[in-house]
Design a protein around this motif. Structure first.
Motif, short mmCIF file in Angstrom:
data_model
loop_
_atom_site.label_atom_id
_atom_site.label_comp_id
_atom_site.label_asym_id
_atom_site.label_seq_id
_atom_site.Cartn_x
_atom_site.Cartn_y
_atom_site.Cartn_z
N ASP A 106 0.82 -1.21 0.00
CA ASP A 106 0.00 0.00 0.00
C ASP A 106 0.86 1.26 0.00
O ASP A 106 0.71 2.15 -0.85
N ALA A 109 3.15 1.60 -3.26
CA ALA A 109 2.39 2.02 -4.45
C ALA A 109 1.97 3.48 -4.33
O ALA A 109 2.00 4.23 -5.32
N SER A 155 -4.29 -1.27 -5.26
CA SER A 155 -3.28 -2.21 -5.75
C SER A 155 -2.87 -3.19 -4.67
O SER A 155 -2.64 -4.37 -4.93
N LEU A 159 -3.09 -7.32 -5.01
CA LEU A 159 -1.88 -8.16 -4.96
C LEU A 159 -1.83 -8.99 -3.68
O LEU A 159 -1.40 -10.14 -3.70
N LEU A 202 0.14 -4.12 -13.13
CA LEU A 202 0.18 -3.12 -12.07
C LEU A 202 1.55 -2.44 -12.01
O LEU A 202 1.65 -1.26 -11.65
N PHE A 206 1.85 1.49 -11.91
CA PHE A 206 2.39 2.16 -10.73
C PHE A 206 3.89 2.44 -10.80
O PHE A 206 4.40 3.19 -9.95
#
Length: 314
Positions: A106, A109, A155, A159, A202, A206
């Motif tokens: 968290d 990203a 994200s 994940l 992703l 990101f």
């Protein structure tokens, strides 16, 4: 093959460099020192940006958020790492591993998106100086920051849930210092093509996309800087932009190398040293890079200290 992950109450074992005890003793000392510097440096930036009214600008609003991210990121990983390095056991509970893994994703990203937002802020300041306060108004800054936080959260949820669903076949040893995605994926006893595609996608969103926006912003900034006639303003722009570019290079460079290449092509020791770099060294260097090259922060610290001294005397 039994693909059952077993009870979620079992502990994970964080191996680290358990096969090299002398190296671990050295690493633990370095990690402790860097963590203290991280706490002091990032807390100082947050407090100075809040207490000094001259720093109530978009740039320092984003810089304070970056420092807060680095504080949370380091604190979610390093204390548990030190406990394992200094203590008799190397275990971490299943719940602790999940939380550590989730917050690392968290916050990491979110920082990827935040660095792109900071590059846009520098572009607006250098290329649109007369309209800067209109463009980067407080509501826009808050919305951009909220978008970065929500993007990181989304994200991480994707994940984290996918990685934890991978069958481990009774494997509970994490060959790293903390519960990080590459190490957890390597524990799986099956290869998931879907997981690989999602991680790559992703990664583009990101890592590569924000980095591309940053490079485009600085290409335009470079053109604007060349046309600046004032030497003092040219130096100020160069200092603030160079600080941001240094942070971007350190952060994105290691993350892209770790996450954007096939996991089976990197040695585990290489991965551990890279993990140490972007989880410990980068959060420590960020406040040093911004404060050592930034006269505004130095001046703000001096003003606050002078006020404190004057208040103490009176």
């Amino acid at each position: 093959m039994d693909t059952n992950n077993g009870s979620s109450t079992m502990d994970f074992i964080l191996l680290g460099f358990s096969d090299r005890p002398r190296l671990e003793h050295f690493i633990s000392g370095v990690v402790f020192i860097f963590y203290i510097v991280t706490l002091v440096g990032n807390t100082t930036i947050i407090l100075v940006s809040y207490l000094d009214t001259q720093l109530h600008t978009p740039m320092y609003f984003f810089l304070s958020n970056l420092s807060f991210l680095d504080l949370c990121y380091a604190t979610s990983i390093i204390p548990q790492m030190l406990v394992n390095l200094w203590g008799p056991t190397r275990s971490i509970t299943y719940g602790g591993c999940v939380l550590q893994f989730f917050f690392a994703l968290d916050l990491g990203a979110t920082e990827c998106l935040l660095l792109a937002v900071m590059a846009y802020d520098r572009y607006a300041a250098v290329c649109q100086p007369l309209h800067y306060t209109v463009i980067m108004h407080p509501q826009l800054c808050q919305k951009m920051m909220l978008t970065a936080w929500l993007g990181g959260l989304g994200s991480a949820l994707i994940l984290c849930s996918l990685t934890l669903k991978l069958p481990r076949c009774g494997h509970w040893e994490v060959d790293n210092f903390f519960c990080e995605m590459p190490a957890l994926v390597k524990m799986a006893c099956v290869h998931s093509k879907v997981m690989e595609i999602i991680v790559f996608s992703l990664g583009v969103i990101f890592l590569l996309a924000p980095l591309s926006l940053i490079l485009i912003s600085y290409a335009v900034i470079t053109q604007a800087v060349v046309r600046i006639k004032s030497a003092a303003r040219w130096n100020k722009v160069l200092n603030t932009c160079a600080s941001h570019l240094t942070v971007v290079t350190l952060f994105y460079g290691t993350l892209i190398y770790m996450y954007m290449k096939p996991q089976n092509r990197s040695s585990q020791d290489e991965g551990k040293f890279l993990t140490l770099f972007y989880t410990i060294i980068t959060p420590t260097l960020n406040p040093l890079i911004y404060t050592l090259r930034n006269k505004d922060v130095k001046s703000a610290v001096k003003r606050i200290l002078c006020v404190e001294k004057w208040s103490a005397k009176s």
